[in-house]
Design a protein around this motif. Structure first.
Motif, PDB file in Angstrom:
ATOM      1  N   GLY A  31       0.754  -1.327   0.109  1.00  0.00           N
ATOM      2  CA  GLY A  31       0.088  -0.224   0.030  1.00  0.00           C
ATOM      3  C   GLY A  31       0.930   1.276   0.018  1.00  0.00           C
ATOM      4  O   GLY A  31       0.171   2.460  -0.224  1.00  0.00           O
ATOM      5  N   THR A  32       2.065   1.242   0.046  1.00  0.00           N
ATOM      6  CA  THR A  32       2.920   2.488   0.248  1.00  0.00           C
ATOM      7  C   THR A  32       4.172   2.039  -0.530  1.00  0.00           C
ATOM      8  O   THR A  32       4.944   1.109  -0.590  1.00  0.00           O
ATOM      9  CB  THR A  32       3.340   2.882   1.751  1.00  0.00           C
ATOM     10  OG1 THR A  32       4.373   3.923   1.769  1.00  0.00           O
ATOM     11  CG2 THR A  32       3.949   1.592   2.512  1.00  0.00           C
ATOM     12  N   LYS A  33       4.540   3.150  -1.151  1.00  0.00           N
ATOM     13  CA  LYS A  33       5.844   3.049  -2.027  1.00  0.00           C
ATOM     14  C   LYS A  33       7.049   3.892  -1.562  1.00  0.00           C
ATOM     15  O   LYS A  33       8.145   3.710  -2.214  1.00  0.00           O
ATOM     16  CB  LYS A  33       5.693   3.810  -3.419  1.00  0.00           C
ATOM     17  CG  LYS A  33       4.683   3.240  -4.368  1.00  0.00           C
ATOM     18  CD  LYS A  33       4.272   4.004  -5.957  1.00  0.00           C
ATOM     19  CE  LYS A  33       3.494   3.053  -6.847  1.00  0.00           C
ATOM     20  NZ  LYS A  33       3.510   4.187  -8.140  1.00  0.00           N
ATOM     21  N   TYR A  34       6.899   4.362  -0.250  1.00  0.00           N
ATOM     22  CA  TYR A  34       7.736   4.982   0.455  1.00  0.00           C
ATOM     23  C   TYR A  34       8.975   4.076   0.763  1.00  0.00           C
ATOM     24  O   TYR A  34       8.668   3.249   1.644  1.00  0.00           O
ATOM     25  CB  TYR A  34       7.301   5.689   1.664  1.00  0.00           C
ATOM     26  CG  TYR A  34       8.216   6.613   2.328  1.00  0.00           C
ATOM     27  CD1 TYR A  34       8.953   7.752   1.975  1.00  0.00           C
ATOM     28  CD2 TYR A  34       8.585   6.112   3.669  1.00  0.00           C
ATOM     29  CE1 TYR A  34       9.908   8.407   2.349  1.00  0.00           C
ATOM     30  CE2 TYR A  34       9.763   6.888   4.464  1.00  0.00           C
ATOM     31  CZ  TYR A  34      10.335   7.924   3.671  1.00  0.00           C
ATOM     32  OH  TYR A  34      11.158   8.702   4.356  1.00  0.00           O
ATOM     33  N   CYS A  35      10.255   4.274  -0.076  1.00  0.00           N
ATOM     34  CA  CYS A  35      11.282   3.236   0.450  1.00  0.00           C
ATOM     35  C   CYS A  35      11.733   3.338   1.905  1.00  0.00           C
ATOM     36  O   CYS A  35      12.178   2.248   2.296  1.00  0.00           O
ATOM     37  CB  CYS A  35      12.399   3.718  -0.440  1.00  0.00           C
ATOM     38  SG  CYS A  35      12.040   3.392  -2.112  1.00  0.00           S
TER      39      CYS A  35
END
Length: 524
Positions: A184-188
């Motif tokens: 649900g999140t692309k934040y690395c």
């Protein structure tokens, strides 16, 4: 239930296609071909993370099982049930059936005696490149099976009502099955910090202090570590051209000394210039991964002052991009510890010396300030306290980490300093941010022993010792009250901050000795 049911092998057995052990160059090409990223003028790739441009603390969970229930500190970690984990794991496995996956084995922990082998499985090539640059690349393919598995499929979204979570994003650590699942999140940064949390669970139980800190070493071989929350200068101050970099964010302190947990750096880019931070600026080149940095649509020139997506613009790059980084990233026991705080109230001394009990107090406090503009709804200075300067990543009781630090300080006679990189001459909006050149000069003086044989004065409010003189620093800024034209306003601001410190440490009463809790600031 057999452990292999929830494992890397189980996920991969269902995959439509697998790309294993691609090189940095191959991942770079794939990210461009797949339109996951765009090429910047300086040769880095730039990715955009959509809705999630930072960590999502409310969406991080540890699976509450019998084996961890009495070990994990639930006061600062959110539990989830095994049923929730199984439902979301099933979604991850079903996703794999129809998609290409990127897979590789990497290490965390530069000390071979204390490292973990992580099987990394991602949906995106760009995210896999991030992991390749942030973790430690094996010199040859590992022969042993992985110690932990990290699976990140941003396209897999949770249903809060069905899955008993807070949003479509989820970051779940299951210590029983040694796996992290992220969706649900692309934040690395979620991948990086979830594995840091794993190390924060494993290392202290072996007597090794894991720390949210940067570290470097001088020409004399003396090591320094820098604790600090985001925005306090941890990465900037450790990238000192006159000292060798060990790492910028995560370290362990073992019986051998300091070792980096990572193999790369993850630096903020907002307002970055070559003049102020040359090492970080020059590290943005081929192989680096920019995150949410605005590029000119035609020239692809980076605009580090544009915060249209987020103030939290980032770049990931390998340690070897810093010319004076050491390899392997290990060094001796630290002779000095620096606690960094960005005090937006403008009342903390720019540098002060702490005795061992005060060091424990300020480690448990983990104070810094958030200011207007960093988060929606903040219109003035807002104090934040984070145990160990990294509370969201500490699965065990905070006192476990504090007592390990106390033991290490006493054993190695380590000096401790509190450095305020925040405001002087008034609070945020009135005063000015402490100049980086002054902060560097103060830290250099502390690390090189230039403050050892000078006079020190006790600060009557914050109970810390403040130097009467520091080379290359105007003496009037060393004592904050001297920089305020309105002395009454200074005392009122100081009283506010003292009250916040006092309120925060109440949670440790009965658990931490009174002679430590009583060393904090006071208006009496």
């Amino acid at each position: 239930m057999e452990n292999k049911k929830f494992s890397a092998a189980d996920i991969l057995s269902n995959a439509r296609m697998i790309s294993r052990d691609l090189s940095v160059s191959e991942l770079f090409e794939e990210a461009i071909i797949n339109r996951e990223a765009v090429l910047s003028r300086r040769g880095a790739i730039c990715i955009y993370t959509g809705q999630y441009t930072g960590r999502s603390p409310k969406d991080r969970f540890i699976v509450d099982t019998t084996s961890v229930h009495n070990i994990v500190s639930w006061s600062n970690n959110a539990p989830c049930t095994e049923e929730t984990f199984k439902r979301l794991y099933a979604k991850m496995k079903n996703f794999a059936r129809d998609h290409k996956l990127y897979v590789s084995d990497n290490y965390v922990g530069a000390d071979p005696e204390h490292r973990l082998q992580i099987k990394c499985i991602t949906e995106y090539a760009a995210q896999h490149l991030f992991l390749k640059e942030l973790f430690i690349k094996p010199e040859k393919p590992p022969a042993a099976p992985e110690d932990f598995t990290l699976v990140c499929f941003p396209s897999v979204k949770a249903n809060p009502l069905e899955d008993s979570v807070h949003s479509e994003a989820f970051i779940i650590i299951n210590f029983d099955y040694k796996i992290v699942i992220i969706g649900g999140t692309k934040y690395c940064g979620e991948m990086k910090k979830s594995i840091f949390s794993v190390m924060n669970y494993i290392l202290p139980q072996k007597g090794i202090l894991s720390m949210h800190c940067s570290a470097n070493v001088g020409k004399d071989g003396k090591t320094a570590i820098f604790f600090g929350l985001s925005g306090t200068g941890k990465t900037t101050l450790s990238a000192d051209p006159n000292r060798r970099l060990i790492g910028d964010d995560e370290h362990g302190w073992s019986e051998h000394g300091i070792f980096n947990i990572e193999g790369g750096c993850y630096a903020k880019c907002i307002h970055l210039t070559e003049e102020t931070e040359p090492e970080i600026y020059r590290a943005i080149k081929y192989g680096a991964v920019l995150e949410n940095v605005v590029l000119d649509p035609k020239t692809r020139k980076e605009d580090y002052d544009d915060a249209r997506y987020t103030e939290n613009t980032r770049v990931a790059y390998p340690l070897e991009y810093i010319p004076n980084a050491i390899h392997p990233s290990m060094a001796g026991h630290p002779t000095a510890i620096i606690f960094l705080t960005a005090d937006a109230f403008g009342v903390l001394p720019p540098i002060s010396r702490l005795n061992p009990k005060q060091a424990m107090y300020h480690f448990l406090s983990g104070y810094t300030s958030k200011v207007a503009g960093t988060e929606r709804g903040i219109i003035g200075p807002q104090a934040t306290f984070s145990i160990g300067f990294g509370e969201p990543f500490l699965p065990l009781s905070p006192l476990k980490y504090a007592r390990l630090l106390e033991q290490k300080i006493q054993e190695h006679n380590t000096k401790v300093y509190l450095v305020n990189t925040g405001w002087t001459g008034g609070p945020y909006g009135i005063g000015s941010r402490m100049k980086l050149k002054y902060t560097r000069a103060m830290i250099t003086a502390a690390l090189e022993g230039q403050l050892d044989n000078i006079g020190w004065t006790n600060d009557s409010i914050f109970k810390v010792e403040v130097p009467d003189y520091c080379p290359d620093v105007p003496s009037d800024i060393l004592k904050p009250a001297n920089t305020w034209t309105d002395k009454g306003a200074y005392k009122r601001q100081a009283a506010k901050l003292v009250g916040l410190f006092t309120k925060n440490v109440k949670r440790f009463r009965g658990e931490m000795a009174d002679d430590i809790l009583s060393t904090g600031p006071s208006m009496q």
